[in-house]
Design an enzyme around this catalytic site. Structure first.
Site, PDB file in Angstrom:
ATOM      1  N   LEU A 169      86.765  54.300  46.459  1.00 22.62           N
ATOM      2  CA  LEU A 169      86.422  55.700  46.250  1.00 22.62           C
ATOM      3  C   LEU A 169      85.393  56.107  47.297  1.00 22.62           C
ATOM      4  CD1 LEU A 169      86.824  54.185  43.336  1.00 22.62           C
ATOM      5  CD2 LEU A 169      86.114  56.381  42.421  1.00 22.62           C
ATOM      6  N   ILE A 202      82.918  48.835  40.327  1.00 29.65           N
ATOM      7  CA  ILE A 202      82.100  48.062  41.263  1.00 29.65           C
ATOM      8  C   ILE A 202      81.278  49.014  42.122  1.00 29.65           C
ATOM      9  CG2 ILE A 202      82.128  46.366  43.130  1.00 29.65           C
ATOM     10  CD1 ILE A 202      84.954  45.555  42.041  1.00 29.65           C
ATOM     11  N   GLY A 253      80.082  56.687  45.663  1.00 29.69           N
ATOM     12  CA  GLY A 253      80.802  55.674  46.434  1.00 29.69           C
ATOM     13  C   GLY A 253      80.966  54.369  45.679  1.00 29.69           C
ATOM     14  N   SER A 254      82.194  53.884  45.544  1.00 30.35           N
ATOM     15  CA  SER A 254      82.397  52.702  44.712  1.00 30.35           C
ATOM     16  C   SER A 254      83.799  52.147  44.910  1.00 30.35           C
ATOM     17  CB  SER A 254      82.179  53.062  43.246  1.00 30.35           C
ATOM     18  OG  SER A 254      83.024  54.143  42.871  1.00 30.35           O
ATOM     19  N   ARG A 255      84.127  51.176  44.063  1.00 24.27           N
ATOM     20  CA  ARG A 255      85.438  50.540  44.102  1.00 24.27           C
ATOM     21  C   ARG A 255      85.855  50.227  42.673  1.00 24.27           C
ATOM     22  NH1 ARG A 255      86.536  44.901  47.420  1.00 24.27           N
ATOM     23  NH2 ARG A 255      87.889  43.904  45.881  1.00 24.27           N
TER      24      ARG A 255
END
Length: 239
Positions: A99, A157, A187-189
């Site tokens: 993301l 994450i 911001g991430s995963r």
């Protein structure tokens, strides 16, 4: 619609923006208008980041036949894991979604089921696309047992910028595909791990939307109850 998790940050940003705008009146042109523009952009981006658009969940996902993306973003990894040790405790397909700060960050449940496992892990802040991010970064780890008996694990994450994971579901909750369950700020995963019997329908480079994009097919054959019971016993979970 705005995600409730963003209300506090939006309020603080609004105050900062107003202070900047008022202070700018003391500056000569063109600095005055540059500061005003900065204040407006700061508030606008914060509102944009915490947007929470409505999504139409596919009928097949609501029926428990399809797996939907739990996050907006770009698929950065599709692979087979030899053994997922936390919850599936078996070989698994892994789909990882990155993301960017411009993507919607509200996360949604990928399938129907009952939450049997949830864990929050403090950690490092490697960039979200780093191969070790799912093992070393701050994260939540949530396991759901599908009505067919299959076990599905998904992880929020944190990335290099994100340092705040929020999720609202806990062990014992019954959830539905496409249901909002949390957010990772800035911001991430998202990793999804499913049994290898699932058919994965996305590939690296695809863009997906949470709650709408189908990423896999769930087999109609349920896991033998003995297999599920053994795995639950290993995890210390009772029926």
């Amino acid at each position: 619609m705005i995600a409730p998790e963003g209300y506090g940050i939006i309020a603080v940003t609004a105050v900062v923006s107003v202070v900047l705008a008022i202070t700018s009146m003391l500056l000569p042109e063109p600095w005055r208008w540059l500061v005003v523009a900065l204040a407006v952009l700061l508030l606008a981006f914060t509102l944009f980041f915490f947007r929470d658009p409505a999504r139409t969940v596919p009928d097949g996902a609501l029926a428990g036949e399809l797996l939907v993306a739990p996050a907006d973003g770009k698929v950065v990894l599709v692979k087979v894991v030899d053994r997922e040790p936390l919850y599936l405790q078996s070989p698994a397909h892994q789909v990882s979604i990155f993301l960017s700060p411009l993507d919607v960050h509200v996360n949604r449940v990928p399938t129907n089921g009952v939450v049997e496992y949830d864990q929050y892990v403090e950690g490092d802040y490697l960039v979200a696309w780093h191969p070790k991010a799912s093992e070393k970064n701050e994260r939540s780890q949530i396991g759901i047992r599908h009505p067919n008996g299959f076990r599905i694990l998904f992880k929020q994450i944190a990335g290099k910028v994100a340092r705040r994971i929020v999720y609202h579901i806990r062990v014992g909750d019954t959830v539905s595909a496409g249901e909002r369950f949390g957010i990772v700020k800035f911001g991430s995963r998202m990793d999804v791990l499913v049994p290898t019997s699932f058919e994965i329908l996305v590939k690296q480079g695809d863009r997906v939307q949470a709650g709408e994009t189908v990423i896999g097919k769930i087999p109609p054959v349920s896991v033998p109850q003995s297999e599920t019971a053994n795995a639950m016993n290993e995890l210390g979970i009772s029926e």
